[in-house]
Design a protein around this motif. Sequence first.
Motif, PDB file in Angstrom:
ATOM      1  N   UNK A  24      15.003  83.407  53.206  1.00 15.05           N
ATOM      2  CA  UNK A  24      14.231  83.825  54.393  1.00 15.05           C
ATOM      3  C   UNK A  24      12.755  83.436  54.307  1.00 15.05           C
ATOM      4  N   UNK A  25      12.298  82.979  53.155  1.00 15.36           N
ATOM      5  CA  UNK A  25      10.904  82.553  53.023  1.00 15.36           C
ATOM      6  C   UNK A  25      10.706  81.141  53.573  1.00 15.36           C
ATOM      7  N   UNK A  26      11.777  80.477  53.952  1.00 15.93           N
ATOM      8  CA  UNK A  26      11.716  79.127  54.491  1.00 15.93           C
ATOM      9  C   UNK A  26      11.711  79.178  56.016  1.00 15.93           C
ATOM     10  N   UNK A  27      11.305  78.075  56.660  1.00 15.77           N
ATOM     11  CA  UNK A  27      11.333  78.028  58.125  1.00 15.77           C
ATOM     12  C   UNK A  27      12.740  78.307  58.663  1.00 15.77           C
ATOM     13  N   UNK A  80      10.365  75.238  44.433  1.00 15.71           N
ATOM     14  CA  UNK A  80       9.289  75.760  45.266  1.00 15.71           C
ATOM     15  C   UNK A  80       7.951  75.073  44.994  1.00 15.71           C
ATOM     16  N   UNK A  81       7.784  74.494  43.822  1.00 15.10           N
ATOM     17  CA  UNK A  81       6.515  73.842  43.469  1.00 15.10           C
ATOM     18  C   UNK A  81       6.302  72.543  44.244  1.00 15.10           C
ATOM     19  N   UNK A  82       7.370  71.892  44.666  1.00 14.65           N
ATOM     20  CA  UNK A  82       7.232  70.633  45.390  1.00 14.65           C
ATOM     21  C   UNK A  82       7.188  70.843  46.902  1.00 14.65           C
ATOM     22  N   UNK A  83       7.294  72.066  47.336  1.00 20.86           N
ATOM     23  CA  UNK A  83       7.276  72.361  48.761  1.00 20.86           C
ATOM     24  C   UNK A  83       5.890  72.839  49.184  1.00 20.86           C
ATOM     25  N   UNK A  84       5.691  72.953  50.463  1.00 17.17           N
ATOM     26  CA  UNK A  84       4.377  73.324  50.997  1.00 17.17           C
ATOM     27  C   UNK A  84       4.165  74.836  50.997  1.00 17.17           C
ATOM     28  N   UNK A  85       4.247  75.406  49.817  1.00 18.53           N
ATOM     29  CA  UNK A  85       3.976  76.833  49.660  1.00 18.53           C
ATOM     30  C   UNK A  85       2.639  76.997  48.947  1.00 18.53           C
ATOM     31  N   UNK A  86       1.929  78.048  49.290  1.00 20.26           N
ATOM     32  CA  UNK A  86       0.765  78.414  48.484  1.00 20.26           C
ATOM     33  C   UNK A  86       1.320  78.966  47.166  1.00 20.26           C
ATOM     34  N   UNK A  87       0.486  79.064  46.125  1.00 22.58           N
ATOM     35  CA  UNK A  87       1.001  79.622  44.867  1.00 22.58           C
ATOM     36  C   UNK A  87       1.617  81.015  45.050  1.00 22.58           C
ATOM     37  N   UNK A  88       0.977  81.862  45.844  1.00 21.81           N
ATOM     38  CA  UNK A  88       1.527  83.210  46.025  1.00 21.81           C
ATOM     39  C   UNK A  88       2.860  83.174  46.761  1.00 21.81           C
ATOM     40  N   UNK A  89       3.008  82.263  47.722  1.00 22.17           N
ATOM     41  CA  UNK A  89       4.284  82.132  48.418  1.00 22.17           C
ATOM     42  C   UNK A  89       5.356  81.560  47.494  1.00 22.17           C
ATOM     43  N   UNK A  90       4.957  80.643  46.648  1.00 21.34           N
ATOM     44  CA  UNK A  90       5.915  79.988  45.761  1.00 21.34           C
ATOM     45  C   UNK A  90       6.523  80.955  44.761  1.00 21.34           C
ATOM     46  N   UNK A  91       5.735  81.880  44.247  1.00 21.46           N
ATOM     47  CA  UNK A  91       6.282  82.817  43.262  1.00 21.46           C
ATOM     48  C   UNK A  91       6.564  84.196  43.852  1.00 21.46           C
ATOM     49  N   UNK A  92       6.276  84.373  45.118  1.00 23.56           N
ATOM     50  CA  UNK A  92       6.501  85.666  45.772  1.00 23.56           C
ATOM     51  C   UNK A  92       7.957  86.102  45.791  1.00 23.56           C
TER      52      UNK A  92
END
Length: 175
Positions: A24-27, A80-92
């Motif tokens: 659900x964190x993805x578009x 998640x590291x290769x996607x357009x997430x901020x660091x907080x979104x990536x590890x959230x």
Amino acid sequence: MTFDTVLAERKADLSKGWAELVLRTYPKETQKVWTRQKDRFQNPVGAAILEATGELFELLIDWKDAEEIAVSLDKLIRIRAVQDFSPSQAIGFVFLLKKLIRDEFFKEMEKDGTLADLLRFEARIDNLAMMSFDIYTKSREQVFRMRVDEVKRSQRSLLRRAGMTVDVTVDNSTD
């Protein structure tokens, strides 16, 4: 019955719930594809998320081998590291597990007076978050290094095609 035993008995259901929260964190359009498509080859990211959350959940219950946890966590962080997430979104996604567990068990454990068990498990999740940040940072460094290397390669190639490079031959012979 210990809280770890309860979690172990429900690990399939809980890890699947965690995977759904991660998805659900993805578009919205991405979510639709990844939740509908069950074929591992047509949906490698969705399958990897489902597999990694299952592995991580089981490892969190045991909490014995930090290196094994890091290896499993790395699978999810790399995605998640290769996607357009901020660091907080990536590890959230780690904290989504905390929310899931609280939603499932808090009221019951509050009534039973066993909240200390829940807090101990949440401490494991907090440690997982710290490990996630370290792994995410290393993964992002690799991504940036690869991008820089690719730019260097493409510049060399362009310069070579334009005839703007000079091949230097070093003569190591002694006369």
